[in-house]
Write a protein that holds these residues in place. Structure first.
Motif, PDB file in Angstrom:
ATOM      1  N   MET A 155       0.829  -1.207   0.000  1.00 45.91           N
ATOM      2  CA  MET A 155       0.000   0.000   0.000  1.00 45.91           C
ATOM      3  C   MET A 155       0.866   1.261   0.000  1.00 45.91           C
ATOM      4  N   LEU A 156       0.372   2.275  -0.686  1.00 42.04           N
ATOM      5  CA  LEU A 156       1.096   3.551  -0.721  1.00 42.04           C
ATOM      6  C   LEU A 156       1.280   4.120   0.685  1.00 42.04           C
ATOM      7  N   ARG A 157       0.253   3.999   1.504  1.00 43.45           N
ATOM      8  CA  ARG A 157       0.357   4.567   2.860  1.00 43.45           C
ATOM      9  C   ARG A 157       1.463   3.895   3.666  1.00 43.45           C
ATOM     10  N   ARG A 158       1.621   2.592   3.504  1.00 43.01           N
ATOM     11  CA  ARG A 158       2.668   1.884   4.233  1.00 43.01           C
ATOM     12  C   ARG A 158       4.041   2.297   3.718  1.00 43.01           C
ATOM     13  N   MET A 159       4.089   2.636   2.443  1.00 44.24           N
ATOM     14  CA  MET A 159       5.353   3.133   1.880  1.00 44.24           C
ATOM     15  C   MET A 159       5.742   4.459   2.522  1.00 44.24           C
ATOM     16  N   MET A 160       4.741   5.320   2.730  1.00 44.66           N
ATOM     17  CA  MET A 160       5.015   6.683   3.172  1.00 44.66           C
ATOM     18  C   MET A 160       5.112   6.839   4.679  1.00 44.66           C
ATOM     19  N   HIS A 161       4.245   6.130   5.414  1.00 47.23           N
ATOM     20  CA  HIS A 161       4.097   6.420   6.837  1.00 47.23           C
ATOM     21  C   HIS A 161       4.429   5.251   7.752  1.00 47.23           C
TER      22      HIS A 161
ATOM     23  N   VAL B 213       6.736  -7.856   1.247  1.00 41.67           N
ATOM     24  CA  VAL B 213       7.502  -7.524   0.046  1.00 41.67           C
ATOM     25  C   VAL B 213       8.380  -6.314   0.306  1.00 41.67           C
ATOM     26  N   ASN B 214       9.436  -6.235  -0.461  1.00 44.36           N
ATOM     27  CA  ASN B 214      10.339  -5.081  -0.427  1.00 44.36           C
ATOM     28  C   ASN B 214      10.155  -4.305  -1.730  1.00 44.36           C
ATOM     29  N   TYR B 215       9.962  -2.993  -1.635  1.00 47.74           N
ATOM     30  CA  TYR B 215       9.659  -2.217  -2.831  1.00 47.74           C
ATOM     31  C   TYR B 215      10.751  -2.323  -3.885  1.00 47.74           C
ATOM     32  N   GLU B 216      11.986  -2.039  -3.509  1.00 47.67           N
ATOM     33  CA  GLU B 216      13.066  -2.007  -4.496  1.00 47.67           C
ATOM     34  C   GLU B 216      13.295  -3.364  -5.156  1.00 47.67           C
ATOM     35  N   ASN B 217      13.125  -4.449  -4.414  1.00 50.40           N
ATOM     36  CA  ASN B 217      13.414  -5.783  -4.949  1.00 50.40           C
ATOM     37  C   ASN B 217      12.201  -6.452  -5.589  1.00 50.40           C
ATOM     38  N   ASP B 218      11.024  -6.239  -5.014  1.00 47.00           N
ATOM     39  CA  ASP B 218       9.862  -7.047  -5.393  1.00 47.00           C
ATOM     40  C   ASP B 218       8.812  -6.302  -6.204  1.00 47.00           C
ATOM     41  N   VAL B 219       8.761  -4.989  -6.099  1.00 51.20           N
ATOM     42  CA  VAL B 219       7.681  -4.230  -6.723  1.00 51.20           C
ATOM     43  C   VAL B 219       8.188  -3.261  -7.778  1.00 51.20           C
ATOM     44  N   GLN B 220       9.204  -2.505  -7.444  1.00 53.56           N
ATOM     45  CA  GLN B 220       9.713  -1.487  -8.372  1.00 53.56           C
ATOM     46  C   GLN B 220      10.059  -2.044  -9.754  1.00 53.56           C
ATOM     47  N   PRO B 221      10.761  -3.189  -9.849  1.00 54.54           N
ATOM     48  CA  PRO B 221      11.069  -3.711 -11.190  1.00 54.54           C
ATOM     49  C   PRO B 221       9.809  -4.037 -12.000  1.00 54.54           C
ATOM     50  N   LEU B 222       8.773  -4.526 -11.331  1.00 55.96           N
ATOM     51  CA  LEU B 222       7.521  -4.840 -12.027  1.00 55.96           C
ATOM     52  C   LEU B 222       6.849  -3.578 -12.539  1.00 55.96           C
ATOM     53  N   LEU B 223       6.760  -2.549 -11.696  1.00 60.20           N
ATOM     54  CA  LEU B 223       6.101  -1.306 -12.108  1.00 60.20           C
ATOM     55  C   LEU B 223       6.854  -0.654 -13.262  1.00 60.20           C
ATOM     56  N   LYS B 224       8.163  -0.692 -13.184  1.00 65.87           N
ATOM     57  CA  LYS B 224       8.986  -0.101 -14.255  1.00 65.87           C
ATOM     58  C   LYS B 224       8.770  -0.853 -15.565  1.00 65.87           C
ATOM     59  N   GLU B 225       8.732  -2.175 -15.491  1.00 71.47           N
ATOM     60  CA  GLU B 225       8.561  -2.973 -16.704  1.00 71.47           C
ATOM     61  C   GLU B 225       7.169  -2.784 -17.305  1.00 71.47           C
ATOM     62  N   MET B 226       6.165  -2.686 -16.462  1.00 71.60           N
ATOM     63  CA  MET B 226       4.821  -2.438 -16.993  1.00 71.60           C
ATOM     64  C   MET B 226       4.759  -1.090 -17.699  1.00 71.60           C
ATOM     65  N   ALA B 227       5.326  -0.071 -17.099  1.00 70.45           N
ATOM     66  CA  ALA B 227       5.304   1.259 -17.708  1.00 70.45           C
ATOM     67  C   ALA B 227       5.992   1.246 -19.071  1.00 70.45           C
ATOM     68  N   GLU B 228       7.110   0.562 -19.163  1.00 66.83           N
ATOM     69  CA  GLU B 228       7.880   0.548 -20.409  1.00 66.83           C
ATOM     70  C   GLU B 228       7.216  -0.320 -21.479  1.00 66.83           C
ATOM     71  N   ARG B 229       6.808  -1.504 -21.113  1.00 59.76           N
ATOM     72  CA  ARG B 229       6.290  -2.444 -22.122  1.00 59.76           C
ATOM     73  C   ARG B 229       4.884  -2.086 -22.591  1.00 59.76           C
ATOM     74  N   PHE B 230       4.047  -1.565 -21.696  1.00 57.43           N
ATOM     75  CA  PHE B 230       2.718  -1.144 -22.134  1.00 57.43           C
ATOM     76  C   PHE B 230       2.806   0.116 -22.999  1.00 57.43           C
ATOM     77  N   ALA B 231       3.784   0.969 -22.731  1.00 54.86           N
ATOM     78  CA  ALA B 231       3.988   2.151 -23.576  1.00 54.86           C
ATOM     79  C   ALA B 231       4.431   1.732 -24.975  1.00 54.86           C
ATOM     80  N   LEU B 232       5.334   0.771 -25.048  1.00 54.03           N
ATOM     81  CA  LEU B 232       5.799   0.276 -26.346  1.00 54.03           C
ATOM     82  C   LEU B 232       4.656  -0.375 -27.116  1.00 54.03           C
TER      83      LEU B 232
END
Length: 807
Positions: free
Chosen positions: A578-584, A591-610
């Motif tokens: 959750m965003l709130r758990r990230m912030m507060h 899960v760990n954001y940098e290891n488990d979530v960030q790579p997925l979000l980055k890949e979705m942004a790039e591949r769906f844009a392509l």
């Protein structure tokens, strides 16, 4: 020779500059075994079809078309061949030269077979049924004259039941008409539509069902104490009878979804109170109203008091048995939904999953094994509805099919879940079609492996058609007629086969350029579905689990209801970081954001844009090289906008999570990090602005008034808005942004920007709902109490939220 049946002659004039004006006369004839309703509609569409191309001598092509038992059709398709069809709902199509005249004939084994065959004929000549409320008439004929002289097709459905559940518990395009209501509002938009004015939309939908080879439709009948008298009124009964008569005239059956005791989302439950001694009479009275009064052919029903609660199992089983037996006594069939929700167990039945209780019921009660969202029967489902996967549902339905062959067994998947998951975010998810094909292939595989296993078919759960959702619906409906089984070919073979009518509509011409483009479009769609499967379902799976690491969890919308569900651990969509758990808070232990979530979000942004850029290029090629008409162009534009919207959502989600991650690292205390935080927020806002422009463009192209589909208004459902209001307002996008940008004090609350009436949705108690609304309304701006009371009810009808002003 006297011809039996009716002939309708359609004359098309063509101008040939080199030899004056010539006329091509194409006769369309119907036999006496084609209903008047079907022949009238098919003839009208046929008259609008593009002119068939000239022959090899550049002469106008004249063709005789005949449907049903007309003498012309019977000449080349004899009665004994029709009688030999595997199913009476199948049909034979054949062409031949007869007395020097080209004849194309279609004969079905029943009035329904003739209807399905007639709509196949329309598809042949260039009238396509993609969006259920808007047939697509091609600008130029797709007919290959040489191929027209060699038509030979014999086809029958594999399964006898092929149904379409139009989920009117959701405030969809036709929720009012299917429940007997006019649309009348007091708002300034002046939205007033009579019931009679909406019936033609139902007509188009029924024709779409025929063209896509369905044989029954189910809608859910609603109830609220607010309109108690109307619920069982003669007017409502008469209006529903009119709709059902229309379906019958078009050779379709109609099913009414009426729960036994389930009260959520304004369902019209049969038993008023679990302690009522006259509960049998209450069920009988409702069944008489439905079957004898309104003219329904089948009953769909539901167990439990909500998706998550139920009466004593022995009591529920008694209710199910009486409903089954009373329905059978009236010569009708009944089916009950078996949900994948965590509804508890039945201790008196060896701790059986409550949803499986119908296996002990009278065998005249069929089952509807139900899964939700895109997830296939053996996909990891990321914790949605508390389930790691739905494999247990598949195992159970196979077991019942083998051990209780006399019990109806119809798979009940989805092509749009709605709520906050897909079409109303909005996201373009042809993945739905891919996964439903996978499910039906699993069913076919079970039948091939064990001759004792036999299913009755599929009923598909539908929640709207805009934003390209007609695409997966065409795929899903067609494969219920006959999917390529595991023994017959691969999954990709089956997907490509299901895409054929769609590709043939987007790229209707046959030429070297067109054929190359058609292959490219098909490859793109297959690739896009594979990408969505990889990212949205499997994500960054670990040891087979995609818990909080699947794309769906992040791309879906988040509202106050979902946040409260996460607190009580009853999530109806995949849980996430959750965003709130990230912030507060200190992140998330799962899960760990940098290891488990960030790579997925980055890949979705790039591949769906392509993917969006690739589809735009294909669309540009089609528009430049194929001389498409307005109808085909509209479909292309919709798919491009929907794909771009999905890309922007991925970009926006990635941006708000990067902003939240920067905030978590105390960016406010470090100028460099604070600048990154602001940059990420700006990227999210830019994505929202881009999405806003697309929404406006799409709303202008909706098949019904966008005030109906996307307005903040009264509906007979438990929702105060049309099903695409969240897409109209982009509330899911703005809510993410408001939370991360700390747009207001309220943004810190789980109840932030609530637009639901949870009491009305869950239990439908009018008195409790009014009290909840009173408490909510009397604590507006009463901080800090409003940070809690906002969860109790939605804003009133005259208080629609506008963004970004109301962040």
């Amino acid at each position: 020779m006297a011809l039996r049946g009716v002939a309708i002659q359609l004359v098309v004039l063509c101008a040939l500059a080199y030899s004056g004006c010539h006329a091509a006369t194409n006769n369309l004839s119907f036999g006496s075994d084609v209903t008047a309703a079907v022949s009238e509609r098919v003839a009208a569409h046929f008259s609008n079809a593009p002119e068939i191309p000239r022959d090899h001598l550049l002469r106008p092509t004249t063709v005789e078309f005949a449907v049903g038992n007309h003498d012309l059709a019977a000449t080349i398709i004899p009665d004994e061949e029709v009688a030999a069809l595997e199913s009476a709902e199948g049909f034979i199509a054949r062409s031949a030269m007869l007395d020097g005249q080209l004849l194309v004939a279609v004969r079905g084994g029943s009035t329904h077979g003739n209807a399905v065959g007639a709509y196949w004929l329309l598809e042949l000549v260039g009238v396509r049924f993609m969006h259920p409320l808007e047939p697509t008439v091609l600008a130029e004929s797709p007919v290959d004259v040489a191929a027209l002289g060699a038509v030979e097709l014999t086809t029958s459905p594999h399964w006898p039941l092929r149904g379409w559940h139009y989920h009117t518990q959701h405030p969809l395009e036709m929720v009012e008409v299917f429940n007997g209501f006019d649309i009348s509002t007091d708002s300034t938009d002046g939205l007033n539509v009579t019931w009679e004015a909406m019936v033609p939309e139902v007509d188009l939908f029924f024709q779409w069902c025929l063209a896509n080879r369905q044989n029954y439709v189910e809608t859910l009948l609603l109830y609220s104490p607010e309109w108690d008298e109307f619920a069982s009124s003669d007017l409502r009964m008469q209006r529903l009878r009119t709709i059902n008569d229309l379906a019958h005239n078009l050779t379709l059956m109609m099913s009414a979804d009426v729960p036994i005791a389930l009260r959520q989302q304004h369902s019209w439950y049969m038993i008023k109170d679990a302690n009522d001694e006259d509960w049998q009479e209450q069920i009988d009275e409702r069944l008489d109203w439905l079957f004898d009064g309104a003219g329904f052919d089948m009953l769909g029903t539901e167990s439990g008091s909500t998706e998550f609660s139920h009466a004593e199992c022995s009591t529920m089983l008694a209710w199910i048995n009486h409903t089954a037996q009373a329905t059978a006594a009236r010569g009708k069939r009944a089916f009950i939904k078996c949900h994948c929700s965590p509804a508890g167990t039945c201790p008196e039945y060896d701790d059986l999953d409550f949803n499986f209780l119908p296996q002990y019921a009278d065998t005249s009660m069929g089952i509807l094994p139900h899964t939700v969202q895109t997830f296939a029967l053996d996909d990891p489902s990321g914790g949605t509805y508390g389930q790691d996967n739905f494999t247990y549902m598949y195992d159970w339905m196979v077991e019942v099919a083998a051990s209780q062959p006399e019990r109806g067994n119809v798979f009940y998947g989805e092509t749009a879940y709605w709520v906050n998951f897909d079409i109303n975010v909005p996201l373009f998810l042809p993945l739905y079609g891919d996964r439903r094909i996978h499910d039906l292939r699993m069913m076919r595989g079970a039948e091939e492996e064990n001759v004792a296993v036999s299913f009755d078919g599929q009923m598909n759960f539908c929640s709207g058609w805009e934003w390209g959702y007609w695409l997966q619906d065409v795929m899903t409906s067609r494969v219920a007629w006959g999917v390529i089984s595991p023994a017959e070919g691969s999954h990709e073979d089956a997907v490509r086969d299901a895409l054929k009518p769609i590709i043939a509509t987007l790229v209707p011409k046959s030429s070297m350029v067109a054929n190359t483009l058609a292959t490219s479009v098909e490859d793109w769609l297959v690739g896009y579905m594979n990408t969505q499967n990889e990212l949205l379902i499997h994500g960054l799976s670990k040891n087979g689990s995609n818990y909080k690491t699947n794309g769906h969890a992040y791309m879906a919308g988040k509202d106050s209801t979902f946040e409260v569900e996460s607190i009580v651990n009853v999530e109806t969509q995949p849980p996430l970081l959750m965003l709130r758990r990230m912030m507060h808070a200190d992140g998330d232990r799962d899960v760990n954001y940098e290891n488990d979530v960030q790579p997925l979000l980055k890949e979705m942004a790039e591949r769906f844009a392509l993917a969006s850029v690739e589809l735009e290029a294909l669309a540009a090629t089609a528009k430049a090289g194929l001389r498409l008409g307005e109808a085909e162009t509209k479909l292309w534009d919709e798919l491009c906008d929907a794909t771009k919207m999905t890309s922007l959502r991925a970009i926006q989600v990635y941006a708000v999570y990067e902003a939240a991650n920067t905030f978590r690292t105390l960016g406010k205390l470090v100028p460099a990090l604070d600048a990154k935080y602001e940059l990420h927020l700006k990227k999210a806002e830019t994505a929202i602005n881009g999405a806003t422009a697309i929404v406006a463009r799409r709303e202008a192209a909706y098949r019904v008034d966008s005030a109906r589909t996307g307005g903040w208004r009264w509906t007979p459902t438990s929702y105060r808005f049309g099903y695409l209001w969240t897409a109209h307002s982009l509330i899911y996008w703005w809510r993410d942004y408001g939370i991360v940008s700390q747009a207001s004090t309220e943004a810190k609350s789980y109840c932030y920007l609530n637009f639901q009436n949870p009491v009305d949705v869950i239990i439908g108690n009018e008195k409790v709902q009014k009290f909840a609304q009173y408490v909510k309304d009397n604590n507006v701006d009463n901080t800090p109490w409003d940070m809690l009371t906002d969860c109790l009810a939605a804003p009133e009808l005259g208080q629609e939220m506008k963004f970004p002003d109301d962040l």
